[in-house]
Design an enzyme around this catalytic site. Structure first.
Site, PDB file in Angstrom:
ATOM      1  N   GLY A 295      49.292  15.932 -19.559  1.00 10.92           N
ATOM      2  CA  GLY A 295      50.478  15.877 -20.419  1.00 10.92           C
ATOM      3  C   GLY A 295      51.505  16.949 -20.073  1.00 10.92           C
ATOM      4  O   GLY A 295      52.697  16.664 -19.919  1.00 10.92           O
TER       5      GLY A 295
ATOM      6  N   GLY B  33      44.533  12.865 -21.226  1.00  5.98           N
ATOM      7  CA  GLY B  33      43.099  12.952 -21.527  1.00  5.98           C
ATOM      8  C   GLY B  33      42.278  12.000 -20.680  1.00  5.98           C
ATOM      9  O   GLY B  33      41.210  12.357 -20.173  1.00  5.98           O
TER      10      GLY B  33
ATOM     11  N   ARG C  65      56.883   5.124 -22.919  1.00  6.91           N
ATOM     12  CA  ARG C  65      55.602   4.415 -23.098  1.00  6.91           C
ATOM     13  C   ARG C  65      55.798   2.917 -23.301  1.00  6.91           C
ATOM     14  O   ARG C  65      54.942   2.126 -22.913  1.00  6.91           O
ATOM     15  CB  ARG C  65      54.835   5.023 -24.272  1.00  6.91           C
ATOM     16  CG  ARG C  65      54.320   6.395 -23.902  1.00  6.91           C
ATOM     17  CD  ARG C  65      53.294   6.906 -24.875  1.00  6.91           C
ATOM     18  NE  ARG C  65      52.608   8.029 -24.256  1.00  6.91           N
ATOM     19  CZ  ARG C  65      52.166   9.087 -24.915  1.00  6.91           C
ATOM     20  NH1 ARG C  65      52.304   9.167 -26.222  1.00  6.91           N
ATOM     21  NH2 ARG C  65      51.554  10.047 -24.265  1.00  6.91           N
TER      22      ARG C  65
HETATM   23  P1  ADP Z   1      47.837  19.525 -18.778  1.00  4.99           P
HETATM   24  O1  ADP Z   1      48.307  19.097 -20.148  1.00  4.99           O
HETATM   25  O2  ADP Z   1      48.814  19.152 -17.719  1.00  4.99           O
HETATM   26  O3  ADP Z   1      46.446  19.078 -18.487  1.00  4.99           O
HETATM   27  P2  ADP Z   1      46.981  22.086 -19.742  1.00  4.99           P
HETATM   28  O4  ADP Z   1      47.112  21.582 -21.144  1.00  4.99           O
HETATM   29  O5  ADP Z   1      45.624  22.305 -19.217  1.00  4.99           O
HETATM   30  O6  ADP Z   1      47.797  21.121 -18.762  1.00  4.99           O
HETATM   31  O7  ADP Z   1      47.745  23.460 -19.599  1.00  4.99           O
HETATM   32  C1  ADP Z   1      49.102  23.571 -19.861  1.00  4.99           C
HETATM   33  C2  ADP Z   1      49.447  24.892 -20.468  1.00  4.99           C
HETATM   34  O8  ADP Z   1      48.982  25.961 -19.701  1.00  4.99           O
HETATM   35  C3  ADP Z   1      50.945  25.066 -20.575  1.00  4.99           C
HETATM   36  O9  ADP Z   1      51.294  25.081 -21.923  1.00  4.99           O
HETATM   37  C4  ADP Z   1      51.222  26.382 -19.884  1.00  4.99           C
HETATM   38  O10 ADP Z   1      52.137  27.183 -20.598  1.00  4.99           O
HETATM   39  C5  ADP Z   1      49.873  27.031 -19.884  1.00  4.99           C
HETATM   40  N1  ADP Z   1      49.753  28.038 -18.816  1.00  4.99           N
HETATM   41  C6  ADP Z   1      49.654  27.830 -17.498  1.00  4.99           C
HETATM   42  N2  ADP Z   1      49.588  28.995 -16.845  1.00  4.99           N
HETATM   43  C7  ADP Z   1      49.661  29.975 -17.761  1.00  4.99           C
HETATM   44  C8  ADP Z   1      49.631  31.404 -17.715  1.00  4.99           C
HETATM   45  N3  ADP Z   1      49.531  32.061 -16.562  1.00  4.99           N
HETATM   46  N4  ADP Z   1      49.706  32.062 -18.888  1.00  4.99           N
HETATM   47  C9  ADP Z   1      49.801  31.410 -20.047  1.00  4.99           C
HETATM   48  N5  ADP Z   1      49.833  30.077 -20.156  1.00  4.99           N
HETATM   49  C10 ADP Z   1      49.754  29.359 -19.035  1.00  4.99           C
HETATM   50 MG    MG Z   2      47.942  19.904 -22.081  1.00  4.46          MG
END
Ligand code: ADP
Ligand code: MG
Length: 393
Positions: A348, A371, A34
């Site tokens: 993230g 976010g 960062r």
């Molecule tokens: P980002 O931070 O990139 O926006 P999210 O916070 O929406 O992503 O989602 C990330 C989480 O989703 C991860 O911790 C991952 O383990 C979980 N995840 C994705 N697919 C599955 C699944 N099929 N079962 C359980 N957890 C999942």
């Molecule tokens: Mg996330």
């Protein structure tokens, strides 16, 4: 909105809002990504002869002065990187800060202590904003990752400073996003994943207006598949969102946007289980849950991505933190890395996954704000950007 290059900074007291919310371990910065992300703006200000005042938050001290959330380790790391002394003002406002600013010569740099030590930061208290504004002649926001938050140092300060502008990182984030979602080279394909439909509903609905194709994976794909009447075994489903999911499937149909869901999954009894089973959706037995997209889904998604000229990806396609459920996410990461397309990655966890896959440098752009990136995907304006646009100067 002004950019840094359009501003006269020489001799001016420049308040630069940055996101230096670095992980700290044992009193030292464990990852300085960062800091490095905002170096172009910092270096530019210093080269222009500004008296530079950096303002940031770190962690969530909840409006209290808590030493474990001090920016002292960041000041130290920044001094090492810049090869010059960066003093830390013990408080971001008041006499301490004002005296430290008075001591700044042209091309000098000061870091203010964690702005979240003041409860007024997250409440957007005008008194805090005014006190920060008093420190400077010019306000520059380069904290993209904080721009979706209506906090005092993000949206309050520009109300009280005559001249405001956007730093290089903020500008780059907005430019890439616009390139991908504003007037993209088509076909534009979006990949949405992650744990919950609820956190991505707004984004999915909005991007259906822009994309040529939509891929949905991750745990939230289960909710969509169940909404279509497909058996998902004991997989995680948000039953209260089945109607919303049906609505999105309908909307995609109306818009003529092909929406691709996984056709198979890597299943297990629990996320901790080592024994995994590949099963087609529709044939996942009771007792098994889907934790990753399966090989047939990877093949399908790869085919869908083959002719893409622009790809936007938010949300891992499986529980990639566990090795046994990481293959789907890593396979899609490597597919994107090899495409001749503009590839934008945000979120993230998605960021972490792509770094773990070793593909980060092969993407056109990795967004620095989870976010804030999601906020843009939802089609919303960023409060921090609106505040800059409103500023008179
Ligand atoms: P980002 O931070 O990139 O926006 P999210 O916070 O929406 O992503 O989602 C990330 C989480 O989703 C991860 O911790 C991952 O383990 C979980 N995840 C994705 N697919 C599955 C699944 N099929 N079962 C359980 N957890 C999942
Ligand atoms: Mg996330």
């Amino acid at each position: 909105m002004k950019t840094l290059e359009e501003m006269d900074l020489k001799g001016k007291r420049v308040l630069l809002r940055v996101d230096l919310n670095c992980p700290i371990e044992g009193g030292v910065v464990a990852d300085d990504t960062r800091i490095r992300a905002v170096l172009p703006s910092i270096n530019y200000c210093l080269e222009q002869g500004a008296r530079l005042i950096l303002c940031s938050h770190l962690g969530r001290p909840k409006g209290e002065r808590r030493p474990e959330f001090s920016l002292a380790p960041v000041a130290k790391r920044l001094s090492e990187i810049l090869k010059k002394d960066v003093a830390l003002a013990d408080d971001c406002i008041g006499q301490t800060a004002e005296e430290a600013v008075t001591k700044l010569g042209e091309g000098d740099c000061l870091l203010l202590e964690n702005v979240r030590f003041h409860p007024g930061e997250t409440k957007n208290d005008p008194e805090l904003a005014k006190a920060l504004a008093r420190l400077c002649d010019v306000f520059v926001n380069d904290a993209f990752a904080a721009c979706h938050r209506a906090h005092a140092s993000v949206v309050g300060v520009p109300e009280y400073v005559a001249e405001c502008g956007a730093g290089f990182l903020l500008k780059k984030e907005l430019d890439y996003f616009k390139k991908a979602m504003g007037d993209p080279v088509r076909p534009l394909v979006a990949i949405m994943g992650g744990a919950k439909v609820s956190s991505k509903l707004g984004a999915i609905t909005n991007i259906l207006n822009k994309v040529d194709k939509l891929i949905i994976g991750g745990a939230m794909a289960n909710t969509f598949l169940k909404a279509k009447g497909i058996n998902v075994g004991d997989s995680l489903v948000e039953d209260e969102l089945l109607d919303e999911a049906k609505g999105i499937l309908q909307l995609a149909k109306e818009k003529g946007v092909p929406l691709y869901l996984p056709v198979d999954a890597v299943c297990a009894e629990s996320m901790e289980a080592q024994d995994t089973f590949i099963r087609p959706y529709g044939e996942i037995p009771k007792g098994l849950k889907a934790f990753d997209i399966g090989p047939a889904s990877v093949t399908l998604f790869r085919e869908v991505l083959q002719d893409a000229r622009t790809v936007v990806w938010n949300g891992p396609l499986g529980a990639f933190e566990k090795r046994q459920f990481s293959r789907g996410t890593f396979a899609i990461s490597s597919t994107l890395a090899s495409l001749h397309a503009l590839t934008i990655v945000g979120g993230g966890d998605t960021d972490r996954a792509v770094h773990e896959a070793g593909d980060a440098s092969q993407m056109s752009y990795m967004s620095t704000g989870g976010g804030a990136f999601l906020h843009l995907l939802e089609g919303k304006e960023l409060p921090g950007v609106v505040a800059l646009e409103k500023c008179g100067g």
